[in-house]
Design an enzyme around this catalytic site. Structure first.
Site, PDB file in Angstrom:
ATOM      1  N   ASP A  98      -7.163   4.661   5.916  1.00 34.22           N
ATOM      2  CA  ASP A  98      -7.631   4.763   4.543  1.00 34.22           C
ATOM      3  C   ASP A  98      -9.063   5.301   4.587  1.00 34.22           C
ATOM      4  OD1 ASP A  98      -7.818   4.344   1.724  1.00 34.22           O
ATOM      5  OD2 ASP A  98      -6.424   2.678   1.940  1.00 34.22           O
ATOM      6  N   ASP A 199      -9.115   7.748  -0.710  1.00 29.06           N
ATOM      7  CA  ASP A 199      -9.316   6.865  -1.847  1.00 29.06           C
ATOM      8  C   ASP A 199     -10.210   7.478  -2.922  1.00 29.06           C
ATOM      9  OD1 ASP A 199      -9.254   3.978  -2.928  1.00 29.06           O
ATOM     10  OD2 ASP A 199     -11.407   4.339  -2.762  1.00 29.06           O
ATOM     11  N   GLU A 256      -5.408  10.021  -3.353  1.00 30.06           N
ATOM     12  CA  GLU A 256      -5.303   9.249  -4.586  1.00 30.06           C
ATOM     13  C   GLU A 256      -6.106   9.996  -5.635  1.00 30.06           C
ATOM     14  OE1 GLU A 256      -6.160   4.710  -6.131  1.00 30.06           O
ATOM     15  OE2 GLU A 256      -7.744   5.779  -5.056  1.00 30.06           O
ATOM     16  N   HIS A 329      -0.740  -1.197  -3.071  1.00 30.54           N
ATOM     17  CA  HIS A 329      -1.639  -2.353  -3.087  1.00 30.54           C
ATOM     18  C   HIS A 329      -2.412  -2.495  -4.393  1.00 30.54           C
ATOM     19  CE1 HIS A 329      -4.261   0.981  -2.241  1.00 30.54           C
ATOM     20  NE2 HIS A 329      -5.319   0.219  -2.444  1.00 30.54           N
ATOM     21  N   ASP A 330      -2.410  -1.452  -5.217  1.00 33.84           N
ATOM     22  CA  ASP A 330      -3.130  -1.478  -6.490  1.00 33.84           C
ATOM     23  C   ASP A 330      -2.199  -1.654  -7.687  1.00 33.84           C
ATOM     24  OD1 ASP A 330      -5.754  -1.257  -5.641  1.00 33.84           O
ATOM     25  OD2 ASP A 330      -5.733   0.929  -5.618  1.00 33.84           O
TER      26      ASP A 330
END
Length: 566
Positions: A98, A199, A256, A329-330
């Protein structure tokens, strides 16, 4: 379409803190992941995305990085990470990290030096600005609520943080800062990681004037996304990042991206785009409320299907492959979010998985999705850990909701739904830890867990193994990777159907989300059943000939995959 090594792969996201604890401290770790590589290999996983394992104070669960070159001791050591890379390579699997480079932790050495000398070199690694008339430099609201500007103690300056105040934004207009970041990215690629999930990357471009905008809430603030949407030039920064890092190593990158402008998709993930792919959030954004989670609206099946189909056709139109997700995860668990109440059962969960994994693009599974893990029942705000959930609970209370109403509203969308520990068996703490788990275990672990599902051929887990095996099989790999996506039966509410077509061959996926039986007339004369979500759904039960036409009859929650023949 130029073929790339990652096109036919299946990816799996691990949230390390919740995957498997090997040392009884209640926190998942790298050694726990190493011990389950064979499980992931048997599932059919090629690419493993690790949520952040860098050193961090964990204000935002590792997305606040204090040292990009160190592994958080909670997760293990760099030696453990190197072993993970080596063991994955032995199994023909790839590890992607990440990459969090819009911001870092306020405990990072750079920021500590900036605070010590707000006029010095390191202050320009961030956005330090003088206040206006005794107030913040501009009226932006952060993603986690409140102003994006935090006062610098002992000065008349503020620093920018689009997320938590412990996550100061990095100044991408500074060449020295960019070189530091590029060197770090290349260090990990040299180490052997295959690429990155990137991210919040569109946020790196700021308007350095930080103009005010009309408020969009009673707090007098405007969402910081307004500035992101208005500013131009992020593409130049992203292209520089690619040229200086990813391109040199043939790295796989999945971005993302929110708030992208309408005409930028080709620039982002086209043939020579900034990234290999990007997540398709077209379904996830549908339920977003204008004021907060508390005013999120229900999304109809037709809206959901239309959004996914439109996104598929958009990507196909420019020759790119998006990254398809049900959850991460979000996000809350897909089984609880996208399935109607009558379909929230193992057959419905298999149906949802089928309609996602066989879309055009790279399937990204999230840990526990393959088991049918669902949202967790939370009974008080104290049970939550997530910073965003706590902020949304506060927003709901301020809007006049009762504590019970606020809890119910925020629990539906809490990020902690997907962060509860992985359910390995029906023993204590779902087999996740012999200690005290850092976050509560979903009580349905006694029936939804790896051990029990491995011993049940009709389980969600065993079905996912067959589903992924079909996608990756020698006979159908090409059609599921490069085949044209063709929507079908869009006039029928409750039917999610599409075909994949390549070189004269056609495979159809048909699923019935409705509460009534549906009969579909098929375009071919013959069909071969490849997969169904119920062992009782045989070819003879599903398919029949009526006046020279082939038809399929689907009961509620039925899903079938079949090859059509002229």
């Amino acid at each position: 379409m130029m073929k790339k090594w990652w096109h036919d792969k299946v990816a799996y996201q691990i949230y390390p803190k919740s995957f498997l604890d090997s040392n009884e401290d209640g926190i998942g770790d790298l050694r726990g992941i190493i011990g389950k590589l064979d499980y992931l290999k048997e599932l059919g996983v090629d690419i493993i995305w690790l949520s952040p394992v860098y050193q961090s104070p964990f204000v935002d669960q590792g997305y606040d990085i204090s040292d990009y070159y160190a592994i958080a001791p909670e997760f293990g050591t760099m030696e453990d990470f190197d072993e993970l890379l080596a063991e994955a390579k032995k199994r023909g699997m790839y590890i992607i990290m990440d990459l969090v480079i819009n911001h870092c932790s306020d405990k990072h050495e750079w920021f500590q030096k900036a605070l010590a000398d707000p006029e010095g070199k390191y202050a320009d690694y961030f956005y330090f600005r003088k206040g206006k008339d005794g107030k913040a430099p501009s009226n932006y609201r952060s993603y986690f609520g409140g102003s994006t500007w935090e006062p610098v103690p002992g000065t008349d300056q503020y620093y920018l943080h689009m997320f938590a105040k412990e996550q100061p934004d990095l100044n991408w207009e500074n060449p020295e800062l960019k070189r530091e970041l590029f060197d770090m990215v290349n260090w990990w690629l040299e180490k052997g990681v295959a690429g990155f999930r990137i991210d919040a990357i569109i946020n790196i471009k700021k308007d350095p004037a930080f103009p005010d905008y009309p408020a969009d809430g009673s707090d007098g603030l405007v969402s910081c996304t307004k500035m992101v949407e208005e500013v131009e030039g992020v593409g130049e920064l992203l292209e520089e990042l690619k040229k200086e890092t990813f391109e040199k190593y043939g790295a796989f990158t999945v971005a993302e991206v929110f708030n992208m402008k309408d005409d930028e998709l080709r620039e982002f993930i086209g043939e020579d785009g900034h990234f290999s792919t990007m997540f398709d959030f077209s379904a996830a954004v549908l339920s977003g409320g204008g004021k907060g989670w508390y005013d999120s609206r229900p999304v109809s099946f037709k809206e959901w299907r239309s959004a996914l189909f439109a996104s598929q056709l958009e990507g196909q139109g420019i020759g790119c492959l998006k990254a398809n997700i049900i959850e991460n995860h979000d996000e809350p668990r897909g089984a609880s979010r996208y399935l109607p109440e009558h379909a929230q059962n193992p057959r419905g969960i298999k149906m949802l998985g089928t309609t996602s994994v066989l879309l055009r693009g790279i399937p990204f599974l999230y840990q526990g999705q393959e088991l049918g893990m669902t949202n967790c029942p939370f009974h008080s705000i104290e049970e939550f850990d997530d910073i965003s959930t706590k902020d949304q609970y506060r927003v709901a209370l301020e809007a006049g909701l009762s504590e019970e109403e606020a809890l119910q509203a925020t629990a539906r969308f809490s990020r902690d739904n997907s962060r509860t520990p992985m359910q390995w068996n029906s023993g204590a703490n779902a087999g996740f830890t012999a200690g005290t788990p850092w976050l509560k275990v979903n009580p349905n672990y006694t029936s939804v867990n790896v051990q029990d599902e491995e011993n049940d051929e009709d389980s969600v887990l065993c079905y996912y193994r067959r589903l992924i095996a079909l996608r990756k099989s020698e006979e159908y790999r090409e059609i599921f990777t490069y085949g044209e996506f063709i929507p079908a039966f869009e006039e029928l509410d409750g039917i999610f159907a599409f075909s994949r077509s390549l070189n004269g061959r056609q495979v159809m996926v048909a699923a019935n989300f409705a509460q009534e039986q549906r009969t579909l007339l098929l375009p071919g004369q013959n069909a071969k059943l490849l997969l169904s979500n119920d062992s009782g759904l045989t070819e003879s039960k599903l398919l029949s000939k009526q006046t020279e036409a082939l038809q399929i009859t689907l009961n509620p929650c039925d899903c079938a995959v079949f090859e059509l023949f002229p």
